[in-house]
Design a protein around this motif. Structure first.
Motif, PDB file in Angstrom:
ATOM      1  N   ASP A  33      35.779  34.188  45.023  1.00  0.00           N
ATOM      2  CA  ASP A  33      35.961  33.418  43.801  1.00  0.00           C
ATOM      3  C   ASP A  33      34.596  33.270  43.116  1.00  0.00           C
ATOM      4  O   ASP A  33      33.555  33.311  43.779  1.00  0.00           O
ATOM      5  N   SER A  68      39.134  36.042  39.878  1.00  0.00           N
ATOM      6  CA  SER A  68      39.001  34.887  38.995  1.00  0.00           C
ATOM      7  C   SER A  68      40.206  34.763  38.080  1.00  0.00           C
ATOM      8  O   SER A  68      40.811  35.759  37.700  1.00  0.00           O
ATOM      9  N   ASN A  69      40.503  33.526  37.700  1.00  0.00           N
ATOM     10  CA  ASN A  69      41.527  33.276  36.696  1.00  0.00           C
ATOM     11  C   ASN A  69      40.950  33.427  35.294  1.00  0.00           C
ATOM     12  O   ASN A  69      41.660  33.302  34.317  1.00  0.00           O
ATOM     13  N   SER A  88      40.991  39.946  37.457  1.00  0.00           N
ATOM     14  CA  SER A  88      40.875  38.728  36.663  1.00  0.00           C
ATOM     15  C   SER A  88      42.143  38.421  35.879  1.00  0.00           C
ATOM     16  O   SER A  88      43.087  39.193  35.867  1.00  0.00           O
ATOM     17  N   ILE A  91      46.885  34.160  37.744  1.00  0.00           N
ATOM     18  CA  ILE A  91      47.090  32.772  38.126  1.00  0.00           C
ATOM     19  C   ILE A  91      47.072  32.696  39.641  1.00  0.00           C
ATOM     20  O   ILE A  91      48.058  32.974  40.305  1.00  0.00           O
ATOM     21  N   LYS A  92      45.902  32.363  40.172  1.00  0.00           N
ATOM     22  CA  LYS A  92      45.838  32.114  41.604  1.00  0.00           C
ATOM     23  C   LYS A  92      46.617  30.832  41.835  1.00  0.00           C
ATOM     24  O   LYS A  92      46.480  29.911  41.036  1.00  0.00           O
ATOM     25  N   MET A  97      47.740  38.525  42.605  1.00  0.00           N
ATOM     26  CA  MET A  97      46.277  38.488  42.406  1.00  0.00           C
ATOM     27  C   MET A  97      45.553  38.986  43.661  1.00  0.00           C
ATOM     28  O   MET A  97      44.656  39.813  43.590  1.00  0.00           O
ATOM     29  N   THR A 121      44.310  27.171  45.234  1.00  0.00           N
ATOM     30  CA  THR A 121      44.255  28.481  44.580  1.00  0.00           C
ATOM     31  C   THR A 121      43.782  29.527  45.585  1.00  0.00           C
ATOM     32  O   THR A 121      44.548  30.388  45.997  1.00  0.00           O
TER      33      THR A 121
END
Length: 172
Positions: A33, A68-69, A88, A91-92, A97, A121
């Motif tokens: 992350d 990453s979101n 990227s 939505i974690k 993802m 997340t």
């Protein structure tokens, strides 16, 4: 407490993780992350400390995917010329993802580890895909408003966790 919210390991920061120990467990792929794990939330460019960490991990043979979101543009800017993959704008903790990041690394749940600062997340998403998970404390209190709300719930979970003391080094 349900296993899906519990990390396999808990460290003060990404810089206190014993990556050699991870490697000895068969981990060769790292999904990391960005916000509040590598840099304070909202930072657009990686600093030298992050770049040195990534380079050191790559030199040690780890494959890395930043997850990453954030938007693709922001993550591309952040990764700049670091030799890492990224995934990227999702939505974690959605499985897609983590599976997408693993696919970019050509990894499997047995040889991949997720490192992040959020239980709901990073840890939940990794656990849903049966990937090793490492929770780190957030770098900063500056966060997205919904994250601040979730931190209150995370607090009750974190209060039951202990840092991996044998691997924690003093930061300096």
């Amino acid at each position: 407490m349900k296993k899906r919210y519990l990390p396999d390991y808990y460290f003060k920061s990404i810089y206190t993780i014993d990556f050699k120990k991870l490697k000895s467990k068969g981990i060769k792929n790292l999904i990391i992350d960005i916000d509040n794990t590598l840099m304070p939330w909202g930072c657009r460019i990686a600093d030298e400390k992050v770049k040195n960490l990534i380079k050191s991990l790559r030199d040690d043979g780890f494959n890395i995917c930043l997850l990453s979101n954030s938007s693709k543009h922001r993550v591309k800017l952040f990764k700049d010329n670091m030799d890492v993959e990224f995934y990227s704008f999702g939505i974690k903790p959605m499985k897609i993802m983590f599976k997408g990041a693993m696919k970019k690394l050509m990894g499997s749940p047995k040889d991949t580890c997720v490192i992040g600062d959020q239980i709901f997340t990073d840890i939940l998403g990794g656990n849903r895909c049966c990937i090793y998970t490492i929770l780190v404390d957030p770098i900063s209190n500056n966060e997205f408003i919904t994250t601040k709300l979730l931190r209150k719930i995370e607090g009750s979970i974190k209060s039951k966790l202990e840092y991996q003391k044998e691997n924690v080094e003093s930061e300096g």
